[in-house]
Design an enzyme around this catalytic site. Sequence first.
Site, PDB file in Angstrom:
ATOM      1  N   CYS A 299       1.873   5.382  12.690  1.00 57.65           N
ATOM      2  CA  CYS A 299       2.548   4.713  13.800  1.00 57.65           C
ATOM      3  C   CYS A 299       2.690   5.564  15.071  1.00 57.65           C
ATOM      4  O   CYS A 299       2.479   5.029  16.169  1.00 57.65           O
ATOM      5  CB  CYS A 299       3.898   4.153  13.366  1.00 57.65           C
ATOM      6  SG  CYS A 299       4.824   5.123  12.199  1.00 57.65           S
ATOM      7  N   ARG A 328       1.096  12.632   2.009  1.00 60.08           N
ATOM      8  CA  ARG A 328       2.494  12.876   1.616  1.00 60.08           C
ATOM      9  C   ARG A 328       2.504  13.885   0.472  1.00 60.08           C
ATOM     10  O   ARG A 328       1.640  13.831  -0.410  1.00 60.08           O
ATOM     11  CB  ARG A 328       3.160  11.583   1.146  1.00 60.08           C
ATOM     12  CG  ARG A 328       2.942  10.393   2.063  1.00 60.08           C
ATOM     13  CD  ARG A 328       3.965  10.288   3.172  1.00 60.08           C
ATOM     14  NE  ARG A 328       3.636   9.185   4.072  1.00 60.08           N
ATOM     15  CZ  ARG A 328       3.979   7.919   3.864  1.00 60.08           C
ATOM     16  NH1 ARG A 328       4.660   7.596   2.759  1.00 60.08           N
ATOM     17  NH2 ARG A 328       3.661   6.978   4.729  1.00 60.08           N
ATOM     18  N   GLN A 346      -3.893   3.469   4.360  1.00 59.84           N
ATOM     19  CA  GLN A 346      -3.104   2.254   4.555  1.00 59.84           C
ATOM     20  C   GLN A 346      -3.913   1.238   5.370  1.00 59.84           C
ATOM     21  O   GLN A 346      -4.594   1.621   6.322  1.00 59.84           O
ATOM     22  CB  GLN A 346      -1.812   2.564   5.307  1.00 59.84           C
ATOM     23  CG  GLN A 346      -0.829   3.429   4.527  1.00 59.84           C
ATOM     24  CD  GLN A 346       0.407   3.749   5.343  1.00 59.84           C
ATOM     25  OE1 GLN A 346       0.292   4.203   6.476  1.00 59.84           O
ATOM     26  NE2 GLN A 346       1.576   3.501   4.783  1.00 59.84           N
ATOM     27  N   ASP A 348      -3.142  -0.443   7.820  1.00 58.60           N
ATOM     28  CA  ASP A 348      -1.974  -0.357   8.683  1.00 58.60           C
ATOM     29  C   ASP A 348      -2.187  -1.135   9.975  1.00 58.60           C
ATOM     30  O   ASP A 348      -3.307  -1.223  10.478  1.00 58.60           O
ATOM     31  CB  ASP A 348      -1.721   1.123   9.015  1.00 58.60           C
ATOM     32  CG  ASP A 348      -0.254   1.451   9.090  1.00 58.60           C
ATOM     33  OD1 ASP A 348       0.560   0.519   9.035  1.00 58.60           O
ATOM     34  OD2 ASP A 348       0.075   2.643   9.201  1.00 58.60           O
ATOM     35  N   HIS A 350       0.201  -2.149  13.787  1.00 57.92           N
ATOM     36  CA  HIS A 350       1.452  -2.114  14.535  1.00 57.92           C
ATOM     37  C   HIS A 350       1.364  -3.115  15.669  1.00 57.92           C
ATOM     38  O   HIS A 350       0.362  -3.168  16.395  1.00 57.92           O
ATOM     39  CB  HIS A 350       1.732  -0.710  15.043  1.00 57.92           C
ATOM     40  CG  HIS A 350       1.930   0.263  13.926  1.00 57.92           C
ATOM     41  ND1 HIS A 350       0.910   1.026  13.414  1.00 57.92           N
ATOM     42  CD2 HIS A 350       3.026   0.544  13.169  1.00 57.92           C
ATOM     43  CE1 HIS A 350       1.370   1.745  12.400  1.00 57.92           C
ATOM     44  NE2 HIS A 350       2.639   1.470  12.227  1.00 57.92           N
ATOM     45  N   LYS A 433      13.033  -3.669   6.421  1.00 59.67           N
ATOM     46  CA  LYS A 433      11.701  -4.148   6.057  1.00 59.67           C
ATOM     47  C   LYS A 433      11.790  -5.264   5.025  1.00 59.67           C
ATOM     48  O   LYS A 433      12.806  -5.450   4.354  1.00 59.67           O
ATOM     49  CB  LYS A 433      10.863  -2.998   5.495  1.00 59.67           C
ATOM     50  CG  LYS A 433      11.450  -2.336   4.263  1.00 59.67           C
ATOM     51  CD  LYS A 433      10.551  -1.220   3.753  1.00 59.67           C
ATOM     52  CE  LYS A 433      11.127  -0.557   2.516  1.00 59.67           C
ATOM     53  NZ  LYS A 433      10.192   0.368   1.879  1.00 59.67           N
ATOM     54  N   HIS A 479       5.742  -2.992  11.968  1.00 59.03           N
ATOM     55  CA  HIS A 479       4.806  -2.265  11.118  1.00 59.03           C
ATOM     56  C   HIS A 479       4.437  -3.214   9.975  1.00 59.03           C
ATOM     57  O   HIS A 479       5.328  -3.811   9.365  1.00 59.03           O
ATOM     58  CB  HIS A 479       5.445  -1.019  10.498  1.00 59.03           C
ATOM     59  CG  HIS A 479       6.133  -0.117  11.470  1.00 59.03           C
ATOM     60  ND1 HIS A 479       5.727   1.182  11.699  1.00 59.03           N
ATOM     61  CD2 HIS A 479       7.224  -0.297  12.269  1.00 59.03           C
ATOM     62  CE1 HIS A 479       6.527   1.751  12.587  1.00 59.03           C
ATOM     63  NE2 HIS A 479       7.448   0.868  12.945  1.00 59.03           N
TER      64      HIS A 479
END
Length: 609
Positions: A299, A328, A346, A348, A350, A433, A479
């Site tokens: 992000c 991570r 991901q 992902d 945004h 979320k 997100h």
Amino acid sequence: MKAMTPLEELRHSTSHVLATAVLRLFPETKLDIGPPTDTGFYYDFDLEHKFTAEDLEALEAEMKKVIKENQKFERQECSREEATKIIQDFGQAEYKLGRLADIPEGEPISFYRNGDFIDLCAGTHVNYTKKIKAFKLLSVAGAYHRGDEKNKQLQRIYGTAFPTKDELAEYLQNLEEARKRDHRKVGKDMGLFEISEAVGQGLVLWKPAGAVIRQELQDFISEELRKGGYSQVFTPHIGRLGLYRTSGHFPYYQDSQFTPLVDREEMEKLGHEGCSCADLSNKLNEGEADGYLLKPMNCPMHIEIYKSSPHSYRDLPVRLAEFGTVYRWEKSGELNGMTRVRGFTQDDAHIFCTEDQVRDEILACLDLVKTVFNTLGMKDYRVRVGLRDPDSSKYVGAAEKWDKAENALREVAQSLEVPFTEESGEAAFYGPKIDFVVKDVIGREWQLGTVQVDYNLPERFKIEYIGADNQPHRPVMLHRAPFGSMERFVGVLIEHFGGNFPLWLAPEQVRVLPISEKTNAYAAEVVNQLKAAGMRVGLDRHDEKLGAKIRRAELDKVPTMLICGEKEAEAGQVSLRSRVGKSLEGTASVADTVAKLKAVIDAKALPEA
């Protein structure tokens, strides 16, 4: 403290019976804790002797004796001083005194006794041991005391318990089915992925067959993103520490991140100054030294892309998507094949939008998640609305912005026609979320797709758009990741399908089986026609009987077999045998067979029941 359900009471009581049996057979054992879990219970033991499968059988037999004795569970409250003496007199000071110290001042201190056994315990329990009707010890694993790798590794015995023998039998049957479907075993058998010690724990190597599944999923979701007005972006795997200081990821969440990489010039300079490792760590935390971080989230980089151009309210929403790999730091004991890793990609995206657009954008995100699940036959799911814990300090941003975001998610969740729960403490540190919790074919739950509302990162990065009033305004950021992590999602899919993927996802969609050498040439022609149609095809040229070839294709989980005998060759036909659709089976021309298979692939059809 949250009250236990009757099932939790039963399982908690069974863990105490297990500890009773362990001390009878291994009286030198030191006890730690034995709580109930979602699927059963465990108890942690410190013992030089390593528990074996034979020991578990002996312990089960001893537990049955304890149950037959019908011992009463009796609660005993006492002062801290009395508790210390009870623990010492029972010979369990090593771990139990530490657990006693965890109990806050003013809270009641209690023990539960059954027969000669006593344990520091808040409870609750069933009344008598005979209430335990159906239990099973399942396995032994290592577990660090308090989950800290710096502490001694204890032995954890896992078990389960149910009110009836029928429920236990059903659970054990599902457990056996889960073992057969274990993505680590199936993935190895099918050659889907590898985790190499030379590369590093928790870092997945996608082999060619696994890469096919991943690419098909990416192509599928990319097409949906194009329909939804998303723009594809690419960002690096590493970014400056300052970026993550602004976002709040560093240093507040550094325990779950890889160690920062310090600028070479800065490292040399600090070295000349005699800077120690501890000093360097402090300088990094305080922002006095600069460096880079393997990105824990995509992000902040997507925010920088948004910031790189001016935006009007007419441009919004801006939807940026990326298959972005993040890193991570997970403890080695928590890693698990593809479902718990240190590097993952991901799907992902945004979305930067106005407040008036938030509801419609969330609904569109949720529709995308539902499209993914429905396509893959994962239709049994529930929704979890993750809210902040008002007693925690881990969340960033103003309370009024959190209230706005949480209310927006509540409204959307109420409009969905699926069950949902609100869970305090499940929010991300920057915003609440919605998570989708999916139940697979054997009843296990997996947290997969997620959508998050974020008023805080736009504020921290000072991003803007020009409104209809010609004044700057702060956008809201969403997100969303329908798959979540490609690694985890594929791991779950492997187990959901047991490796028997739908035709469109199967690494090898069709295998052509010539009956004998006489039809090898014709089989090769069939293969070429299938490949020309864009299918993934294999050819079995082994000099074996047809039955052996069919068996090998079944073991390799190939969904479709085309059999080529002399009769088929003369007629320009193939005989189709299918695992995914009995309605496809029969003898037909190659062209008709290709058309039938292409229709199933293009429709992303699920295997027939």
